[in-house]
Design an enzyme around this catalytic site. Structure first.
Site, PDB file in Angstrom:
ATOM      1  N   LYS A 275      -1.641 -10.115  -6.940  1.00 27.82           N
ATOM      2  CA  LYS A 275      -1.001  -9.405  -5.832  1.00 27.82           C
ATOM      3  C   LYS A 275      -0.257  -8.181  -6.344  1.00 27.82           C
ATOM      4  CE  LYS A 275       0.038 -13.475  -2.951  1.00 27.82           C
ATOM      5  NZ  LYS A 275      -0.742 -13.072  -1.764  1.00 27.82           N
ATOM      6  N   ARG A 349      -6.068 -22.559   0.744  1.00 28.86           N
ATOM      7  CA  ARG A 349      -7.150 -23.332   1.365  1.00 28.86           C
ATOM      8  C   ARG A 349      -7.828 -24.232   0.344  1.00 28.86           C
ATOM      9  NH1 ARG A 349      -9.728 -17.782   3.341  1.00 28.86           N
ATOM     10  NH2 ARG A 349      -7.487 -17.392   3.406  1.00 28.86           N
TER      11      ARG A 349
HETATM   12  N1  BES Z   1       0.314 -17.124   0.269  1.00 28.37           N
HETATM   13  C1  BES Z   1      -0.580 -16.127   0.705  1.00 28.37           C
HETATM   14  C2  BES Z   1      -0.405 -15.741   2.166  1.00 28.37           C
HETATM   15  C3  BES Z   1       0.880 -15.042   2.535  1.00 28.37           C
HETATM   16  C4  BES Z   1       0.905 -13.668   2.662  1.00 28.37           C
HETATM   17  C5  BES Z   1       2.003 -15.743   2.851  1.00 28.37           C
HETATM   18  C6  BES Z   1       2.070 -13.030   3.061  1.00 28.37           C
HETATM   19  C7  BES Z   1       3.183 -15.115   3.242  1.00 28.37           C
HETATM   20  C8  BES Z   1       3.199 -13.743   3.351  1.00 28.37           C
HETATM   21  C9  BES Z   1      -2.005 -16.626   0.539  1.00 28.37           C
HETATM   22  O1  BES Z   1      -2.241 -17.460  -0.534  1.00 28.37           O
HETATM   23  C10 BES Z   1      -2.849 -15.420   0.318  1.00 28.37           C
HETATM   24  O2  BES Z   1      -2.673 -14.769  -0.669  1.00 28.37           O
HETATM   25  N2  BES Z   1      -3.779 -15.149   1.235  1.00 28.37           N
HETATM   26  C11 BES Z   1      -4.655 -14.042   1.114  1.00 28.37           C
HETATM   27  C12 BES Z   1      -6.035 -14.488   1.525  1.00 28.37           C
HETATM   28  C13 BES Z   1      -7.113 -13.475   1.242  1.00 28.37           C
HETATM   29  C14 BES Z   1      -7.251 -13.256  -0.235  1.00 28.37           C
HETATM   30  C15 BES Z   1      -8.400 -13.988   1.834  1.00 28.37           C
HETATM   31  C16 BES Z   1      -4.156 -12.931   2.018  1.00 28.37           C
HETATM   32  O3  BES Z   1      -3.687 -13.222   3.111  1.00 28.37           O
HETATM   33  O4  BES Z   1      -4.203 -11.782   1.597  1.00 28.37           O
HETATM   34 MN    MN Z   2      -2.598 -16.371  -2.294  1.00 30.76          MN
END
Ligand code: BES
Ligand code: MN
Ligand code: ZN
Length: 496
Positions: A275, A349
């Site tokens: 990230k 997931r």
């Molecule tokens: N934990 C994150 C989602 C999240 C984002 C929670 C912002 C709280 C605030 C999750 O694991 C994630 O990174 N999801 C990705 C999925 C994508 C790679 C398909 C996302 O939402 O970018």
């Molecule tokens: Mn994530």
């Protein structure tokens, strides 16, 4: 935080702060006449100033000569729109003001004209819930100082003497929910270097000890034996060992249980699909689903309703390293389906799918999961509602209904067949990310691929589990979203 009931007339309550929730209007409600008199007309003066019209979240202090050192009017908006959520929120506003003042505790009354038919039991319950919510603070990692103010000590709820029995029922329930709330927020708040998967497991074991729950904790060797390949794949990049936690509350013999599943990523860096640095610290909150499940078990231990509930928490960090899972890797899940991991940041997931598969052994009456699953849900719904999806419309409606009562709203997203293509892989049975469009639905569909044999609903709480700013009724940070919703859901199922 503790709570008591007071049945003294408003004018005779001896308290550092007496808050009264009122509906919108420019005249002082008639029922507040004696209090106004006793305070030397301080309330009338406050109303006459024009500074306060009783709108939602509006407040005005009044300093008079009565028994209460301070009076606080809190607005709830139009009378005919007052619900238990308005009352909970008003109590939160009053508690937050109380905390800032440092008076320790406060008394809270709902003005008779503003009640709008809310039952006494419900009203007292939500006042205690709101007080705990608004009066919460986390100061334990700061050096003690005079300015530093912790959570409020308690709330004294003003009720009519004739309503003592329902009021006490509501108070006890509110207290239980508040305790669950405090636990959930406490866990959410802990930084990733404290709240590790092993730490969450210890918390679950401590809960089990104090309430007599069954508890099972699986470590790496047991996870391998159990075949939890998806959870292990996420965990393989981290020095912290993963855990899989199962809590069991039995309140109804052999009846089919409700299973609650909570995402327990104690820190989500994204892994190799790392990230951006901005706000990455907030990813300590990626275990908020797990916190909601543990908080709900705290409530169950106190209320002991007549039903069976299982809590499942898959927990790991998601970090990059030389041993981390890589984009393109294919792994085998607990259910037996193979997964192409196209994005290591779609890790929630992966750990949840193994938990959903594990849930089959309980022959559940229903399975609910709560997960900070997608950034896309924050874009879609912001912080006012969680996304809800599922394989059973009646269950989704039941969850939404519980959320409405709890003041934790959920809004449905469709899992139409056409969306299933989002998680089709060229190389494996499924892939873990569907690209940019319909991100929350892709997450939902991925999970659905692992649901076999029970009604299931998924709550995407990424936008609701924590806030990055102060609100009038709550401090910045964790919200314990899910504790109240799960509690309402379970208590209604238990018929209590
Ligand atoms: N934990 C994150 C989602 C999240 C984002 C929670 C912002 C709280 C605030 C999750 O694991 C994630 O990174 N999801 C990705 C999925 C994508 C790679 C398909 C996302 O939402 O970018
Ligand atoms: Mn994530
Ligand atoms: Zn995550």
């Amino acid at each position: 935080m503790n709570s008591t009931l007071v049945s003294t007339p408003l004018a005779d309550i001896d308290t550092p702060l007496l808050a009264v929730a009122v509906a919108a209007g420019t005249d002082l409600p008639v029922s507040l006449g004696p209090l106004d008199q006793a305070s030397g007309r301080a309330l009338s003066r406050a109303m006459a100033s024009g500074e306060f019209k009783g709108k939602r979240d509006e407040t005005v202090f009044a300093y008079g000569s009565g028994k209460a050192r301070r009076l606080l009017l809190v607005g709830m908006g139009k009378t005919n729109e007052v619900t238990r959520n308005s009352v909970r929120r008003a109590a939160g506003v009053a508690a937050k003001r109380t905390r800032a003042l440092g008076t320790g505790r406060f008394a809270f009354a709902v003005c008779a004209e503003a009640r709008n038919g809310i039952a006494t039991r419900d009203q007292v319950q939500v006042v205690v819930e709101g007080a705990a919510h608004g009066g919460w603070a986390f100061i334990e990692m700061k050096r003690p100082s005079d300015e530093l103010r912790g959570a409020i000590e308690g709330v004294d709820v003003v009720v009519d003497r004739s309503e003592a029995a329902p009021a006490e029922a509501g108070r006890a329930l509110g207290d239980a929910v508040a305790a669950g709330h405090v636990l959930a927020r406490q866990l959410q708040m802990q930084p990733g270097n404290v709240c590790t998967p092993a730490y969450l497991a210890e918390q679950a074991q401590a809960l089990a000890r104090s309430h007599g729950f069954g508890v099972t904790v699986l470590g790496p060797a047991e996870l391998a034996k159990e075949g939890m390949g998806a959870l292990l794949a996420v965990a393989q990049g981290s020095a912290q060992e993963p855990r899989f936690i199962a809590l069991e509350y039995r309140g109804a013999g052999e009846a089919a249980p409700v299973v609650l599943v909570g995402k327990g990523i104690t820190f989500d860096s994204g892994g190799i699909s790392i990230k951006p640095a901005l706000d990455m610290d907030q990813m300590k909150y990626d275990m908020s689903g797990a916190a909601a499940v543990l908080g709900t078990f705290e409530v169950l231990g106190r209320v002991r309703p007549k039903l069976n509930v299982i809590g499942l928490i898959p927990s790991t960090e998601n970090l990059p390293s030389g041993t981390a899972v890589k984009p393109g890797d294919v792994i085998k899940s607990h259910l037996g389906k193979t997964i192409e991991i196209v994005n290591t940041d779609a890790e929630g997931r992966l750990i949840l799918c193994d938990a959903l598969s594990y849930a089959r052994r309980y022959k559940p009456a229903a399975v609910l999961d709560a997960a900070t699953l997608t950034g896309a849900i924050v874009i879609a719904l912001g912080s006012q509602a969680s996304g809800v999806m599922g394989n059973d419309d009646a269950l989704v409606a039941e969850v939404r209904d519980a959320g409405e009562r709890a003041g934790e709203r959920c809004w449905p997203l469709p899992l139409w067949d056409e969306y299933r293509d989002l998680v089709k892989s060229d190389i494996a049975d499924v892939k873990n990310s569907g690209g940019r469009g319909a991100g929350s639905i892709a997450g939902g569909w991925f999970l659905r691929e692992f649901v076999e044999g029970f009604p299931w609903a998924h709550l995407d709480i990424a936008g609701t589990a924590y806030t990055d700013g102060d609100g009038p009724h709550q401090a910045k940070g964790p919200t314990a979203f899910g504790v109240r919703l799960f509690t309402e859901f379970l208590l209604r199922r238990a018929g209590s």
